[in-house]
Design a protein around this motif. Sequence first.
Motif, short mmCIF file in Angstrom:
data_model
loop_
_atom_site.label_atom_id
_atom_site.label_comp_id
_atom_site.label_asym_id
_atom_site.label_seq_id
_atom_site.Cartn_x
_atom_site.Cartn_y
_atom_site.Cartn_z
N THR A 13 14.77 -2.98 -29.50
CA THR A 13 15.38 -3.62 -28.34
C THR A 13 16.91 -3.38 -28.33
O THR A 13 17.47 -2.94 -27.32
CB THR A 13 15.50 -5.15 -28.84
N VAL A 14 17.82 -3.10 -29.54
CA VAL A 14 19.04 -2.58 -29.57
C VAL A 14 18.97 -1.06 -28.63
O VAL A 14 19.88 -0.92 -27.95
CB VAL A 14 19.29 -2.40 -31.03
N GLY A 15 18.35 -0.10 -29.24
CA GLY A 15 18.16 0.99 -28.51
C GLY A 15 18.21 1.04 -26.95
O GLY A 15 18.67 1.56 -26.22
N GLU A 16 17.23 0.22 -26.69
CA GLU A 16 16.81 -0.03 -25.30
C GLU A 16 18.00 -0.64 -24.58
O GLU A 16 18.14 0.08 -23.44
CB GLU A 16 15.55 -1.16 -25.22
N ILE A 17 18.69 -1.76 -24.89
CA ILE A 17 19.58 -2.20 -24.41
C ILE A 17 21.04 -1.19 -24.16
O ILE A 17 21.57 -1.09 -23.12
CB ILE A 17 20.26 -3.48 -25.19
N ILE A 18 21.23 -0.30 -25.08
CA ILE A 18 22.26 0.52 -25.12
C ILE A 18 21.70 1.63 -23.86
O ILE A 18 22.85 1.98 -23.36
CB ILE A 18 22.61 0.95 -26.35
N ARG A 19 20.63 2.01 -24.14
CA ARG A 19 20.30 3.44 -23.25
C ARG A 19 20.33 2.91 -21.77
O ARG A 19 20.63 3.59 -21.11
CB ARG A 19 18.92 3.68 -23.77
N THR A 20 19.95 1.75 -21.61
CA THR A 20 19.72 1.24 -20.17
C THR A 20 20.92 1.04 -19.41
O THR A 20 21.22 0.58 -18.32
CB THR A 20 18.75 0.18 -20.00
N SER A 21 21.97 0.49 -20.33
CA SER A 21 23.37 -0.05 -19.88
C SER A 21 24.22 0.99 -19.59
O SER A 21 24.17 2.34 -19.97
CB SER A 21 23.86 -0.87 -20.89
N THR A 22 25.00 0.91 -18.39
CA THR A 22 26.03 1.76 -17.84
C THR A 22 27.33 1.90 -18.87
O THR A 22 27.82 3.19 -19.13
CB THR A 22 26.48 1.51 -16.51
N TRP A 23 27.68 0.88 -19.17
CA TRP A 23 28.90 0.71 -20.02
C TRP A 23 29.03 0.88 -21.59
O TRP A 23 29.69 1.26 -22.13
CB TRP A 23 29.64 -0.37 -19.59
N LEU A 24 27.58 0.37 -22.15
CA LEU A 24 27.76 0.12 -23.61
C LEU A 24 27.85 1.27 -24.19
O LEU A 24 28.74 1.53 -25.31
CB LEU A 24 26.39 -0.51 -23.75
N PHE A 25 27.12 2.39 -23.84
CA PHE A 25 27.37 3.68 -24.75
C PHE A 25 28.40 4.44 -24.76
O PHE A 25 29.15 4.55 -25.83
CB PHE A 25 26.01 4.66 -24.40
#
Lengths: 157, 186
Positions: A13-25
Amino acid sequence: MLLPLFEWFELTTVGEIIRTSTWLFPFIEAFHLVAFGVVGGAVLLVDLRLIGLAFRSQPVAQVAQEMKPWLQRGVAVAVVSGSLLFVSESVKCYYSEAFWIKITGLFFALIFTFTIRRKVSMAEAGSIGPVWGRVVGVVSIGLWATVAWGGRWIGFS
Amino acid sequence: MSLLGFAKWLAETQWSIALHESLWVYPLVESTHVWALALFFGFATVLDLRLLSLALTQVPVSEVAKRLLPWTIAGFIVMIVTGALLFYAIPVRTYQSIFFRVKVFLLIVAGINVWVFHSTIWLRVAEWDRDPVTPKRARFAGAASLVLWVCIIFAGRMIAYNWFDCDRQPQPPIVNWAAGCVVEPE
């Protein structure tokens, strides 16, 4: 052998959230960079003191003792933010030479820092020859520079 | 010549193109920029923490400053030189980057902070050199410097992302204004 594990990281879930977010990474990445700067300062100051290039009026052990909490805090933030970045793109990392250079460098840098370097820098003044201090300082700078270089280079591949 | 015109002229120069297209030199300059960050930001942080009485509290402030400043200045020079080269490699896009503009603005504010600090409370450093808690104005300068440099790192890191680039239209008018985009009327 590691590839399935790395593939699984990306699916968490964590990997998914960061990857799909524009700003998080980018945001976590900037944190990682700030933490790296703090680690860099804390490491370099003691290393330059060991080499005999800075702060010669203060004993090595005192400088090392003062910098220790900031080194630990910096490393903690860097490891947490770095892990988050990693799980979001672990398959890319798997195929990245720079990533493996960085991880290997980090492995040795951490072990070196918290064993030999700690021992030498915390030693009582005069109990360890100045040459050893210099060697330890140079090795430490070399290891951390490799980590920084490898880390920056992950982004270019 | 406008600044945008100047950036466009820079982009046409031979060395800018060479740097931009180079497979190794550009990443090397970028890496050196990051290396120097460890030296400059790292040491500036130690100095700021000293001003906040959070590190090296046993050492007089003036001593910390005297020992650290040559290294910090050296790091800053490398930052400026490599940063200028990075700008030179990609002048137009960087000039029209909101994050770059924020970064330059914050750099100026950070410079003013240093100047104010050195022309006020620092002049009387002998009076508070060994105080267990540094004066308010010194703490303010240290805290401001820390916040500013963290924001500068954030802004600098974000230059790499193209969310607000001028060639990605439509953008909100405020973005086009802040980035100085030249948008053809429809």
